[in-house]
Design an enzyme around this catalytic site. Structure first.
Site, PDB file in Angstrom:
ATOM      1  N   HIS A 172       0.894  -1.192  -0.308  1.00 13.76           N
ATOM      2  CA  HIS A 172       0.062  -0.147   0.117  1.00 13.76           C
ATOM      3  C   HIS A 172       0.876   1.201   0.000  1.00 13.76           C
ATOM      4  CE1 HIS A 172      -3.545  -2.234   1.846  1.00 13.76           C
ATOM      5  NE2 HIS A 172      -3.900  -1.961   0.717  1.00 13.76           N
ATOM      6  N   CYS A 275      -2.037   2.734   9.010  1.00 15.46           N
ATOM      7  CA  CYS A 275      -2.983   1.793   8.695  1.00 15.46           C
ATOM      8  C   CYS A 275      -4.367   1.597   9.573  1.00 15.46           C
ATOM      9  CB  CYS A 275      -2.484   0.289   8.463  1.00 15.46           C
ATOM     10  SG  CYS A 275      -1.196   0.049   7.343  1.00 15.46           S
TER      11      CYS A 275
HETATM   12  N1  ARG Z   1      -4.055  -7.299   6.472  1.00 14.67           N
HETATM   13  C1  ARG Z   1      -4.334  -5.873   5.814  1.00 14.67           C
HETATM   14  C2  ARG Z   1      -4.246  -6.059   4.403  1.00 14.67           C
HETATM   15  O1  ARG Z   1      -3.300  -6.697   4.002  1.00 14.67           O
HETATM   16  C3  ARG Z   1      -3.172  -5.001   6.478  1.00 14.67           C
HETATM   17  C4  ARG Z   1      -3.784  -3.676   5.690  1.00 14.67           C
HETATM   18  C5  ARG Z   1      -2.640  -2.465   6.040  1.00 14.67           C
HETATM   19  N2  ARG Z   1      -3.269  -1.123   5.699  1.00 14.67           N
HETATM   20  C6  ARG Z   1      -2.812  -0.239   5.159  1.00 14.67           C
HETATM   21  N3  ARG Z   1      -3.459   0.789   5.271  1.00 14.67           N
HETATM   22  N4  ARG Z   1      -1.339  -0.323   4.578  1.00 14.67           N
HETATM   23  O2  ARG Z   1      -5.161  -5.613   3.718  1.00 14.67           O
END
Ligand code: ARG
Length: 282
Positions: A172, A275
């Site tokens: 991300h 996150c």
């Molecule tokens: N386990 C989640 C996923 O893989 C973690 C999300 C992390 N969020 C972020 N904004 N980077 O989607």
């Protein structure tokens, strides 16, 4: 004060968070998630509570969405949408495991009085979209699609700059880039400032970032690897992982006030401070 000398100004923030009552790692959708490793939900809640309390102590508003059983990743509210000027562009998750979160967040936005733009394209909200001045930096490569960047531009009528992520650990945009101060000065990006991990981006994206943000903090690979960039700034105070010691020093040099919060348990799900934090802009 050093911070005042550097002209750092704290800005008020309104955030949406979700208590990790149902947090666990039961599937793998990023390289950090290993269902065989045990998770400690009580510890996740306690660490999360420290983050919540820190925001409140800084004077920010923190809203809460109710956690839903069976959606262990709902704690990562940054993925729930992207909100500017009272308009919430909903999320449409890449993986089936998180798909039900999209409508749950849209319901929350509606109930809270936001106008909701229903997404046609796959996108994971503020996890991949970051507002800097009047420009939206948008990540793609792993989760949000290039088509969602176009949809995003149409919804908000703002310039969208697409950036390609190339390292699966940084899937991300908010794992590889942090907006330290979104406010643009008279000369455009004069005051707006970001930090980023160069190696998470392809060459074209690196060149765009270097040109647009010549004053950006470039963090070390070591600080990036401990999710140092997954941080939340109010223009003065920057909440970061205690493991990102080099980034902490870089922030101090620039007149920011780093605040160290350990979310080690939530890192087992591949998420960190940012996150767990969705900004609500009215
Ligand atoms: N386990 C989640 C996923 O893989 C973690 C999300 C992390 N969020 C972020 N904004 N980077 O989607």
């Amino acid at each position: 004060m050093e911070a005042a000398a550097a002209g750092r100004i704290q800005q008020h923030r309104s955030y949406l968070m979700c208590r990790p009552d149902h947090f666990t790692v039961s599937y793998t959708i990023n390289p950090w998630m290993e269902p065989a490793n045990p998770t400690d939900t009580a510890k996740a809640v306690a660490q999360w509570q420290t983050l919540y309390d820190t925001y409140v102590a800084l004077g920010h508003d923190v809203h809460l969405i109710d956690p839903i059983a069976g959606l262990p990743d709902m704690v990562y509210t940054a993925n729930g949408g992207f909100v500017i000027d009272g308009v919430a562009y909903g999320a449409k998750f890449r993986f089936a495991e998180r798909a039900p979160e999209g409508p749950a967040f849209m319901d929350w936005f509606r109930d809270a009085g936001f106008d909701v733009a229903d997404p046609a394209e796959v996108n994971e909200g503020e996890g991949d979209f970051l507002l800097v001045g009047d420009t939206i930096l948008a990540g793609t490569g792993f989760r949000s699609t290039g088509d969602s960047h176009r949809e995003l531009g149409a919804v908000f009528g703002k310039e969208v700059v697409s950036l390609n992520l190339i390292d699966p650990r940084f899937y991300h945009l908010d794992t590889a880039l942090s907006v330290l101060d979104p406010v643009e000065g008279p000369g455009g990006a004069e005051r707006a400032n970001i930090a980023y991990l160069e190696h998470a981006f392809d060459e074209r994206s690196q060149a765009i970032l270097a040109e647009r943000y010549p004053d950006a903090i470039r963090v070390s690979d070591a600080d990036g690897a401990v999710f140092g960039l997954n941080s939340a700034s109010d223009g003065l105070n920057v909440v970061i992982s205690p493991r990102a010691t080099g980034f902490e020093a870089q922030l101090r040099e620039r007149g920011y006030n780093p605040i160290l919060i350990d979310l080690s348990e939530l890192l087992l799900g591949g998420g960190g401070i940012k996150c767990c934090t969705l900004e609500l802009r009215r």
